[in-house]
Structure formats: C-alpha cells, structure tokens
Design a protein around this motif. Structure first.
Motif, short mmCIF file in Angstrom:
data_model
loop_
_atom_site.label_atom_id
_atom_site.label_comp_id
_atom_site.label_asym_id
_atom_site.label_seq_id
_atom_site.Cartn_x
_atom_site.Cartn_y
_atom_site.Cartn_z
N PHE A 66 0.83 -1.21 0.00
CA PHE A 66 0.00 0.00 0.00
C PHE A 66 0.87 1.26 0.00
O PHE A 66 0.60 2.20 -0.76
N ARG A 67 1.89 1.31 0.82
CA ARG A 67 2.78 2.47 0.87
C ARG A 67 3.50 2.64 -0.46
O ARG A 67 3.59 3.74 -1.00
N HIS A 68 4.02 1.55 -1.01
CA HIS A 68 4.74 1.63 -2.28
C HIS A 68 3.82 2.11 -3.41
O HIS A 68 4.20 2.94 -4.23
N THR A 69 2.58 1.60 -3.45
CA THR A 69 1.64 1.99 -4.49
C THR A 69 1.28 3.47 -4.38
O THR A 69 1.26 4.19 -5.38
N ILE A 70 1.04 3.93 -3.16
CA ILE A 70 0.70 5.34 -2.95
C ILE A 70 1.89 6.24 -3.28
O ILE A 70 1.72 7.28 -3.93
N ASP A 71 3.09 5.83 -2.87
CA ASP A 71 4.28 6.64 -3.16
C ASP A 71 4.58 6.73 -4.65
O ASP A 71 5.08 7.75 -5.13
N SER A 72 4.31 5.67 -5.40
CA SER A 72 4.64 5.67 -6.83
C SER A 72 3.50 6.23 -7.69
O SER A 72 3.69 6.44 -8.89
N ALA A 73 2.34 6.49 -7.11
CA ALA A 73 1.18 6.96 -7.87
C ALA A 73 1.45 8.23 -8.68
O ALA A 73 1.10 8.28 -9.86
N PRO A 74 2.07 9.27 -8.11
CA PRO A 74 2.25 10.50 -8.89
C PRO A 74 3.08 10.32 -10.16
O PRO A 74 2.92 11.06 -11.12
N ASN A 75 3.95 9.32 -10.19
CA ASN A 75 4.80 9.10 -11.36
C ASN A 75 4.16 8.20 -12.40
O ASN A 75 4.65 8.13 -13.53
N ARG A 76 3.10 7.48 -12.04
CA ARG A 76 2.57 6.45 -12.94
C ARG A 76 1.09 6.62 -13.28
O ARG A 76 0.62 6.06 -14.25
N ILE A 77 0.37 7.37 -12.47
CA ILE A 77 -1.06 7.57 -12.70
C ILE A 77 -1.27 8.92 -13.39
O ILE A 77 -0.61 9.90 -13.06
N TYR A 78 -2.20 8.96 -14.33
CA TYR A 78 -2.51 10.18 -15.06
C TYR A 78 -2.88 11.28 -14.07
O TYR A 78 -3.63 11.06 -13.12
N GLU A 79 -2.35 12.47 -14.28
CA GLU A 79 -2.45 13.55 -13.30
C GLU A 79 -3.88 13.90 -12.90
O GLU A 79 -4.14 14.25 -11.76
N ASP A 80 -4.84 13.78 -13.83
CA ASP A 80 -6.24 14.10 -13.50
C ASP A 80 -6.87 13.05 -12.59
O ASP A 80 -7.92 13.30 -11.99
#
Length: 183
Positions: A66-80
């Motif tokens: 969960f921490r890794h997914t949340i931390d990596s979200a800004p680099n991999r998920i579309y900004e909107d």
C-alpha cells in the motif's frame, strides 16, 4: 535428494502458477498484472506482468504494497486521476470493500507507453495454504471504454437524425412528441 525434491516441487508450483495465470488471462482479456499481498504484513509479490506494465518500473516484490503503491502513484497515474485514486486506495478502504461486497474495484488511468490508458484495479481475498491473501489484478480496459464511448456517440447521432425531417431539415413530429412528453 531433498534438495532435488524441493527444486522439483518449486518448478511444479511455478508451472502451476503459470497455467493458472494463463487461464485467468484467457477469461479476463487484457490483464496487465497480478499481485498477491499478505493482509497482515503487507508484503507483496508480483505474479506475472505484461511488458507494457513492466515498463512502469514497479518493484516485483516488497514489504509494504500500500505504501509503495501510494508513493509511486504520482509518477505512474494520469495527473487528472491521482487525487481520486489516493482518496479511494488505502488498506482500510480495500479491506472494507472486500468485507462488504467481496470485491474492491477502482477505475483510473495509468501512463503506459507514454499515453494515459484506462485500467481497472480489482482486489479480493482468497485463502491459500499459508493463510489469507489479497489478490490484486490490473486490467487494461482502455479499448473497451473507447468502444463504449463510440457506441454512445453513434446512438446520439442516430437519435438526433430520428428527430429531423430528411427533406426539410427541421424537427419532425417525433421531436415534437418527445418535447411534449418531457414537459
């Protein structure tokens, strides 16, 4: 002999996992990746991922999914979609959804090959030999959503044509009846 038996058991387990993954992929279509997560320790392992998913550079296993997914979200998920993703994705919310509905689901866009692609993240709890595990699947649903959008657009165009007289180009009796019914 023990070492050979353990190695053989490991190879058989890997082959069984690959067979299971192939079966799941056949049923779900464009499956990008599967993760197993220990709900107590949060330790995770990636089963098999497609090359396009591997290009995201995510860790194949680690100590806190969960921490890794949340931390990596800004680099991999579309900004909107980042804010929405972060508001719905937490261990507590995932477990609550699974306890209530037996399934957690979230739709968002990942940046895959430089473009935003719609994906569906689903999770459920399964009992395995060594205890309960959270299973997460990431499926590419971009093509399906584009087909649905095109279908809706074509229906709207057909409905608009249905309300216009072909000869005069003005609204016909059907359009009048529809407005009267709405009123």
């Amino acid at each position: 002999v023990d070492a050979q038996m353990k190695q053989q058991e490991t190879m058989e387990r890997i082959m069984q996992e690959q067979l299971t993954y192939s079966r799941i992929t056949a049923l779900t279509g464009d499956l990008l990746c599967i993760y197993t997560v220990d709900p107590v320790t949060n330790h995770y392992s990636e089963y098999i991922a497609t090359p396009s998913y591997n290009s995201l550079g995510l860790q194949r296993d680690g100590d806190d999914f969960f921490r890794h997914t949340i931390d990596s979200a800004p680099n991999r998920i579309y900004e909107d979609d980042i804010e929405r993703f972060l508001s719905f994705f937490s261990k507590e919310k995932v477990l609550n959804a699974i306890n209530q509905d037996k399934l957690f689901g979230l739709r968002y866009r990942l940046i895959i090959d430089g473009e935003p692609k719609y994906v569906s993240l689903k999770a459920t709890m399964v009992n395995e030999k060594d205890g309960p595990k959270l299973i997460f699947g990431v499926q590419n649903i971009d093509a399906r959503l584009k087909r649905d959008h095109e279908y809706e657009k074509n229906i709207a165009i057909a409905n608009a044509k249905d309300n216009v007289d072909n000869l005069t180009g003005v609204k016909n009796k059907h359009a009048y009846d529809a407005v009267a019914e709405q009123l």
